[in-house]
Write a protein that holds these residues in place. Structure first.
Motif, short mmCIF file in Angstrom:
data_model
loop_
_atom_site.label_atom_id
_atom_site.label_comp_id
_atom_site.label_asym_id
_atom_site.label_seq_id
_atom_site.Cartn_x
_atom_site.Cartn_y
_atom_site.Cartn_z
N LEU A 188 -2.02 15.90 -14.24
CA LEU A 188 -1.09 15.18 -13.12
C LEU A 188 -1.60 15.06 -12.02
N MET A 189 -1.76 16.05 -11.16
CA MET A 189 -2.23 16.11 -10.04
C MET A 189 -3.54 15.41 -9.59
N LEU A 190 -4.58 15.61 -10.48
CA LEU A 190 -5.85 14.72 -10.58
C LEU A 190 -5.64 13.35 -10.66
N ASN A 191 -4.72 12.90 -11.22
CA ASN A 191 -4.39 11.35 -11.46
C ASN A 191 -3.65 10.96 -10.26
N GLY A 192 -2.71 11.69 -9.58
CA GLY A 192 -2.22 11.26 -8.36
C GLY A 192 -3.45 11.21 -7.47
N VAL A 193 -4.31 12.13 -7.29
CA VAL A 193 -5.42 11.78 -6.19
C VAL A 193 -6.25 10.60 -6.54
N ASN A 194 -6.65 10.43 -7.74
CA ASN A 194 -7.33 9.30 -8.25
C ASN A 194 -6.73 8.05 -8.04
N LEU A 195 -5.09 8.19 -8.23
CA LEU A 195 -4.40 6.82 -7.83
C LEU A 195 -4.64 6.41 -6.36
N PHE A 196 -4.42 7.65 -5.41
CA PHE A 196 -4.86 7.39 -4.02
C PHE A 196 -6.02 7.03 -3.75
N LEU A 197 -7.13 7.62 -4.23
CA LEU A 197 -8.43 6.91 -3.92
C LEU A 197 -8.61 5.46 -4.25
N VAL A 198 -8.23 5.09 -5.42
CA VAL A 198 -8.38 3.71 -5.79
C VAL A 198 -7.42 2.73 -4.85
N THR A 199 -6.29 3.44 -4.54
CA THR A 199 -5.25 2.59 -3.68
C THR A 199 -6.10 2.18 -2.27
N PHE A 200 -6.63 3.10 -1.45
CA PHE A 200 -7.22 2.86 -0.41
C PHE A 200 -8.60 2.42 -0.48
N LEU A 222 0.78 -1.14 0.09
CA LEU A 222 -0.08 0.08 0.01
C LEU A 222 1.13 1.23 -0.03
N THR A 223 2.01 1.16 0.61
CA THR A 223 2.76 2.39 0.90
C THR A 223 3.39 2.72 -0.56
N SER A 224 3.82 1.98 -1.45
CA SER A 224 4.37 2.19 -2.63
C SER A 224 3.43 2.66 -3.59
N TYR A 225 2.06 2.44 -3.43
CA TYR A 225 1.31 3.15 -4.44
C TYR A 225 0.71 4.48 -3.87
N ALA A 226 0.87 4.61 -2.61
CA ALA A 226 0.64 5.98 -1.94
C ALA A 226 1.77 6.84 -2.07
N PHE A 227 2.94 6.33 -2.18
CA PHE A 227 4.25 6.96 -2.62
C PHE A 227 4.18 7.47 -4.07
N VAL A 228 3.80 6.72 -4.80
CA VAL A 228 3.56 6.96 -6.25
C VAL A 228 2.68 7.96 -6.52
N SER A 229 1.37 7.86 -5.67
CA SER A 229 0.36 9.03 -6.15
C SER A 229 0.85 10.53 -5.50
N MET A 230 1.46 10.29 -4.34
CA MET A 230 2.29 11.41 -3.80
C MET A 230 3.17 11.99 -4.89
N MET A 231 3.98 11.31 -5.14
CA MET A 231 5.04 11.97 -6.32
C MET A 231 4.26 12.46 -7.45
N LEU A 232 3.20 11.72 -7.96
CA LEU A 232 2.47 12.35 -9.22
C LEU A 232 1.76 13.66 -8.73
N PHE A 233 1.32 13.85 -7.51
CA PHE A 233 0.76 15.19 -7.07
C PHE A 233 1.86 16.06 -6.93
N SER A 234 2.81 15.57 -6.25
CA SER A 234 4.02 16.55 -6.09
C SER A 234 4.60 17.35 -7.44
N ILE A 235 4.78 16.44 -8.20
CA ILE A 235 5.34 16.91 -9.76
C ILE A 235 4.51 17.56 -10.44
N GLY A 236 2.98 17.43 -10.22
CA GLY A 236 2.03 18.39 -10.78
C GLY A 236 1.91 19.88 -10.04
#
Length: 104
Positions: free
Chosen positions: A37-49, A4-18
Motif C-alpha cells: 500500500l505504501m508502494l502504491n501511494g508513492v507510485n500514485l505520487f510519482l504519476v501525479t507529478f 493536483l492536491t487531491s491526487y497528492a492527498f490520496v497518495s499521502m493517505m495511502l502511504f500513511s495507512i500503509g
C-alpha cells in the motif's frame, strides 16, 4: 477536473495507512500488504507529478516498480507459505530467531 492536491492527498493517505499497518500489526501477511500500500501511494505520487509537469520519466519508473513488485510478491508469498508451514503461525513474535534447529 480533479486538482493536483487531491491526487497528492490520496497518495499521502495511502502511504500513511500503509505506515500505520506496518507499525501496528503483527501478522506478516498484513505487514506485507501494508508495504504494498505504501508502494502504491508513492507510485500514485510519482504519476501525479509526472502528469502535472508533462514528463514521462516518473511514469516509466512507476511501471518498472510495478513489474518488480509483481515478481517480489511471488517470492514473498512463497516465503510466507514456508514460514507458516514451519511454525504454524504468521505472528511476528514467533520469528525472533531464524535457526532451523529451534522448536517453539
Amino acid at each position: 477536473m480533479i486538482s493536483l492536491t487531491s491526487y497528492a492527498f490520496v497518495s499521502m493517505m495511502l502511504f500513511s495507512i500503509g505506515v500505520i499497518g506496518v507499525v501496528s500489526r503483527r501478522n506478516i501477511f498484513v505487514i506485507y500488504m501494508s508495504i504494498e500500500l505504501m508502494l502504491n501511494g508513492v507510485n500514485l505520487f510519482l504519476v501525479t507529478f509526472a502528469r502535472y509537469h508533462f514528463n514521462m520519466d516518473p511514469q516509466v519508473i512507476t511501471i518498472m516498480v510495478i513489474s518488480i513488485a509483481a515478481a517480489e510478491a511471488a517470492i514473498f508469498l512463497s516465503v510466507i507459505i514456508l514460514l507458516y508451514r514451519s511454525r504454524k503461525s504468521l505472528d511476528t513474535d514467533i520469528f525472533t530467531t531464524l535457526t532451523q534447529g529451534e522448536k517453539s
